[in-house]
Design an enzyme around this catalytic site. Structure first.
Site, short mmCIF file in Angstrom:
data_model
loop_
_atom_site.label_atom_id
_atom_site.label_comp_id
_atom_site.label_asym_id
_atom_site.label_seq_id
_atom_site.Cartn_x
_atom_site.Cartn_y
_atom_site.Cartn_z
N ARG A 280 -27.17 -23.88 -19.80
CA ARG A 280 -28.22 -23.14 -20.51
C ARG A 280 -27.84 -21.70 -20.80
O ARG A 280 -28.61 -20.98 -21.43
CB ARG A 280 -29.51 -23.14 -19.67
N GLU B 210 -25.46 -28.49 -9.29
CA GLU B 210 -25.60 -28.77 -10.73
C GLU B 210 -25.69 -27.44 -11.47
O GLU B 210 -26.61 -26.65 -11.25
CB GLU B 210 -26.86 -29.60 -10.98
N THR C 288 -28.29 -30.23 -17.93
CA THR C 288 -28.78 -29.88 -19.28
C THR C 288 -27.73 -30.23 -20.34
O THR C 288 -27.52 -29.50 -21.30
CB THR C 288 -29.20 -28.38 -19.38
N LYS D 180 -32.12 -39.42 -13.02
CA LYS D 180 -32.89 -38.21 -12.72
C LYS D 180 -34.31 -38.51 -13.24
O LYS D 180 -34.46 -39.06 -14.34
CB LYS D 180 -32.27 -37.05 -13.49
#
Ligand code: 3PG
Length: 223
Positions: free
Chosen positions: A55, A51, A79, A139
Site C-alpha cells: 500500500r 505480511e 494487498t 483470508k
C-alpha cells in the site's frame, strides 16, 4: 474443458506458516528505515510471520530488505491486487501472498506459482468458486464487518475442510474469540504496530506488545 486446480501441497504450505504464530501482523510501512526495526521487534517478540502490504511505495523494497536481513522471519506480501503485483512481490522475496479478494486471475496465478496464495473471501459464493479450483485456505476479510465469528461458524457446516485466517477489525481483545474456532488457523491484524509507537520509534513497546500477544493467544491456537 476442466479448469486447472491447486495442488493440496499449497494448503499444507499455508498450514505450516500459520502454525508458526497465532497472529500475522499486517504491516504498512511508511518509510524503508522503519521496516527492519519493526520487523526485528516483532520477531523478537515471537511473531515470525509478517505480511507487508503493497500500500506504500516502499513496500517492495521493505520485503526485499527483510528477506535479506531477517531470514528467520517469514515475510509475505499483502494487498496484492493482480497478477503483476503477485509476480513482483515474489521477485522481491515474498514467501507467501495475501490478497483482499479472489479474482479468477489471482486464483489462476496462485495455481501456477510456487509461492503460496492465501486468497481473501467474504461470502459463501466466493468460497465455492475458489473451492472448485482446489483452494482450502483463505483470508476472511474484512472479518468484523463480514459477519465475524458467527459467519465463520456457519461456513464450517457446508465446507468443513476449509480453514481461515480472519483479518480486518480484529484486536488483541477479540482475537481469542476467533482462535478458538475449529476452522481458524490464525488471525491477521495491524494492532501490533500502533501509529503512535511507530512515530516515536518505540521499538521496545512493539516488542512487548508482540510478547503479550503471543503469551495471551498461543494456547488458543494450540487448543
Ligand atoms: C488487512 O488488510 O488485512 C487489514 O487492513 C488489517 O486490518 P486491521 O487494520 O483492521 O487489523
Amino acid at each position: 474443458m476442466s479448469l486447472q486446480t491447486l495442488s493440496p501441497q499449497t494448503s499444507q504450505q499455508i498450514d505450516e506458516l500459520c502454525a508458526l504464530s497465532p497472529v500475522i501482523p499486517v504491516l504498512t510501512f511508511n518509510t524503508l528505515e522503519e521496516a527492519l526495526p519493526i520487523a526485528e521487534a516483532l520477531v523478537e517478540g515471537g511473531l515470525t510471520v509478517l505480511e507487508v502490504t503493497l500500500r506504500t511505495p516502499v513496500a517492495l523494497d521493505a520485503i526485499h530488505l527483510l528477506s535479506d536481513k531477517l531470514p528467520e522471519a517469514h515475510v509475505g506480501a499483502g494487498t496484492v491486487l493482480d497478477q503483476e503485483q503477485y509476480k513482483t512481490a515474489c521477485d522481491a522475496g515474498s514467501r507467501f501472498i495475501v490478497t483482499p479478494g479472489a479474482t479468477d486471475e489471482l486464483l489462476q496465478y496462485g495455481i501456477e506459482s510456487d509461492i503460496p496464495l492465501l486468497p481473501g473471501v467474504q461470502t459463501i459464493s466466493e468460497l465455492m468458486i475458489a473451492y472448485a479450483r482446489g483452494y482450502r485456505r483463505f483470508k476472511f476479510f474484512p472479518a468484523e464487518v463480514a459477519g465475524g465469528t458467527a459467519a465463520l461458524k456457519a461456513y464450517a457446516g457446508p465446507l468443513p475442510d476449509i480453514r481461515f485466517c480472519p483479518t480486518g477489525g480484529i484486536r488483541l481483545e477479540t482475537a481469542a474469540d476467533y482462535l478458538i474456532l475449529s476452522n481458524v488457523m490464525c488471525v491477521g491484524g495491524s494492532w501490533l504496530t500502533p501509529a503512535d509507537r511507530v512515530a516515536d520509534k518505540d521499538w521496545a513497546a512493539i516488542r512487548q506488545l508482540a510478547r503479550d500477544t503471543v503469551f495471551k493467544l498461543r494456547s488458543h491456537q494450540l487448543a
